[in-house]
Structures are given as C-alpha cells and as structure tokens.
Motif scaffolding. Sequence first.
Motif, PDB file in Angstrom:
ATOM      1  N   LEU A 118      -7.497   5.593  -1.256  1.00  0.00           N
ATOM      2  CA  LEU A 118      -7.248   4.139  -1.174  1.00  0.00           C
ATOM      3  C   LEU A 118      -8.464   3.351  -1.693  1.00  0.00           C
ATOM      4  O   LEU A 118      -8.318   2.335  -2.364  1.00  0.00           O
ATOM      5  CB  LEU A 118      -6.945   3.733   0.263  1.00  0.00           C
TER       6      LEU A 118
ATOM      7  N   VAL B  11       0.858  -1.193   0.000  1.00  0.00           N
ATOM      8  CA  VAL B  11       0.000   0.000   0.000  1.00  0.00           C
ATOM      9  C   VAL B  11       0.892   1.241   0.000  1.00  0.00           C
ATOM     10  O   VAL B  11       0.671   2.207  -0.740  1.00  0.00           O
ATOM     11  CB  VAL B  11      -0.927  -0.002   1.241  1.00  0.00           C
TER      12      VAL B  11
ATOM     13  N   ILE C 159      -6.943  -3.098   0.864  1.00  0.00           N
ATOM     14  CA  ILE C 159      -6.759  -1.653   0.773  1.00  0.00           C
ATOM     15  C   ILE C 159      -8.109  -0.931   0.943  1.00  0.00           C
ATOM     16  O   ILE C 159      -8.189   0.160   1.505  1.00  0.00           O
ATOM     17  CB  ILE C 159      -6.040  -1.297  -0.561  1.00  0.00           C
TER      18      ILE C 159
ATOM     19  N   GLY D  50      -8.585   1.861   3.778  1.00  0.00           N
ATOM     20  CA  GLY D  50      -8.953   3.230   3.396  1.00  0.00           C
ATOM     21  C   GLY D  50     -10.336   3.610   3.894  1.00  0.00           C
ATOM     22  O   GLY D  50     -10.555   4.712   4.387  1.00  0.00           O
TER      23      GLY D  50
END
Length: 380
Positions: free
Chosen positions: A201, A58, A219, A223
Amino acid sequence: MMEPNLIPTLDPNPLPAPYWVFKLLLVVTFFLHIVAMNLLLGGAALALAAKWRSKNRVFVDVAKKLPVLLPATITLGVAPLLFVQVLYGQFFYASSIIVAWPWFLVLVALTVAYYGFYYVSFQNGQNSGKSGSVMLFSVVLIFLIGFVYSNNFTLSQTPARWGAKYFAHPAGWNLNLSEPTLVPRFLHFFTAAVAVGGLLLVLIAFARWKREPDYARQIFHFGGKAFMYATMAQFLLGIWFLAALPRDLRILFLGDSALATSLLVLGVGVAIAAILLMSEAIRRENVRLAAYYVSGIVGVVILTMSVMRDILRDAYLKPYFRPDQFVVKTQWSVFPLFLVLFVGGAILWLVMLKRYGLFAGKKAEQEAPVETPELTGAAR
Ligand code: HEM
C-alpha cells in the motif's frame, strides 16, 4: 523414537553442480517466492480490512494487483521446489506422501482462489457485497495453502514422526498439527505477509503521491500503520516460535551458533529500525522514506529470516542429512547457460514489473479517475 529406516535412500544421480550452488539458489528463490506470497496474501488481507473500514477504493486498487501476484507467487515457488527436491528430496517426498490429500488439494484451492481474484478484479468495485465475499473466500484459501505448506515442511524435517502418522492414516489424510512449532511458525509467516502487504500500500501511495495527494496520503497511513503493528506483533510471535523449538535447536539462536545468533540479532535489530523509520515517515508524511528505505530494510530482514529458516532445517535434519554424501559431477556444458538464463530471467522480471507498473504506475493511474474515492470503483 527415531525411525531412519523410513527415509528413502539418497538419489544415486550425481548433483549437476556443487552443493553450495543449489543451497544458494534455494535460499535466494525461496526469498523471492516468499516476498511475492507476502504481497499477495498480505495485500489481499489488507484489501479486505480496507473494505471493512469502507475504504472501497483501496479494496478495488489492491484487488487489481492480485491476479498478477498469484501467478508470480506460483512461478517463483516452482524454483525453490526444484531445488528442495534436489537437496531434500528424501525428506520432502516422504512427508508429501504422508500429507498427500491436503497437499494435492493445494492445487484445487489455488485454482479456485485464482478465479476468485479474477472475479473481484473484473468487478471494478461493482457488486460490492459479492466481491467482498469472494475475496474473503479466496484469502481463506490462500491462507490455508500456506498452512498446508507449513505442515508439510515441518513434517519433512521431523522423520521420527512419519511412521506413526503414516500408519494412522495411510491414505494421506494427515496434517502435522501435533508439531509444537507449527502454529507460531505459520502465524509468523502470515503476520509477515500482513506487514509486507502494508508496504504494498505504501508503494501504491508513493506512485500516486503527486497525482492524487489525498488518496495517496490515506493509503499511506493505512498501509504504514498496518506494517508497524504487524511487525510489532512479530516480536511476540518470534519469541513464541523460538520457545516452541526443541531446546538443542533453540540455543543455536541464543549463543550456541555464532552465525545463527548473529542473524537473529541482525534480523531483530533491523526490524526495530524498520518500525522506527516507518513511524518517522508517517509523522513527517515522507512517503519516499517509507517506500525506499523501509522496503529495502525489510528486504534485508526477510533475507536474514530465510537463511535462519534454512539453518534451522539443517539443524533438524542433522541426524539424517549428510550433504557430504552427495556425489557432485558438475555439468559444465549447461551450468553457465543455466546461470545466464537465471540472471536473464531475473532481469526480465524487473522489466515486467516496471512495464506493468505493479505499484500503480502509469497504467494504473490512467485507469484511476481522480475524484471521489468512494465512487471511483463503481465508475470504472
Ligand atoms: C499461493 C499460495 C502459496 C502460499 C500462501 C505459500 C506459502 C508458503 C509458506 C508460508 C511457506 C513456508 C512454509 C514453512 O516453512 O513453514 C512456503 C514454502 C514454500 N513454497 Fe509456497 N506458497 C504458495 C504457493 C506455492 C507454490 C504454488 C509453490 C510451487 C509451485 C510453492 C513452493 C514453495 C516451496 C518450494 C517452499 C519451501 C522452500 C524451502 O523449503 O526452502 N509455494 N510457501
């Protein structure tokens, strides 16, 4: 004590377009600037958080976006800078002189941070420890730049403070730290950046959903949760900000002005809706819901807050700022050309975003091998 005599006289040059046109352009371009800034600062802060939690891929993915988001923030900042100078030059130039050194150092900090982001993005996940430190350093610099902006803009709307500050340190080594709204105001901006970084994200997850479902899910959760927690924190920060305002300005948002109050209610209501929707999207693992609807709703919140910020500035400056004193002489020969170029520029931005695949579209997907997320950064 009021010191209106320190305010420079109004520029006698006529405005080349009606006042409301500049006002509209100021708010719209500020909105664009702040969205780019949020993606940059929030994205970078969350990349660091990801690294800290050993989500190295990430970190690498977001790091690759930052050398693009920084110039986007800068170029989208130039536009409101021009409009601020036209409308509020008397206040903005004066405060910029008082905070001259920190204001000037913004350029230095920007340049160093830019190098830092480039360095990290070129490392592709190698030199992990050094990349993390350089990223941290760049994020701190960007954070400080935002803080200097808040210092300057809060000072620009409180001319009564100028005299004491200037004469205490005429060389320009000043900030506006005694301003009661400074900290909640800036934290409100910073926390919004983290929330919008969370959306970055989510958008990356959306673009990867089909090709790399496991990574995209990881992710997305990261996020989406960052977005929710940061937006929840905004309720406390917003209350702090409101409470720190002088009473006569605070009550504008609490019933005294129908427009200001409605915008606050709208902004808060829509922010609550965004949190609920994100939570539902995470629960149902529906990334599309988050990417389209939550992002759209958040756009409305940021726009609402941008208008509120402008109303607040005019309320602060009411004793000194008289828009009716502007002489307007619309330059009809160039004004339509300006509008055409402005709209053309906006379209070009959209095309560039699409081509570049900011949110990890085709280009980024080709670059990103699918297997073993932890190794991917080093492998590239
Ligand atoms: C990349 C680092 C930057 C960050 C983190 C940043 C952040 C911010 C923040 C937090 C504010 C709101 C301040 C407040 O109202 O309290 C702001 C306003 C503003 N920024 Fe930036 N900024 C950056 C770079 C720039 C650059 C390079 C420019 C110009 C070239 C710019 C132009 C502006 C203008 C004109 C405003 C105020 C607009 C208005 O008063 O309506 N910013 N910025």
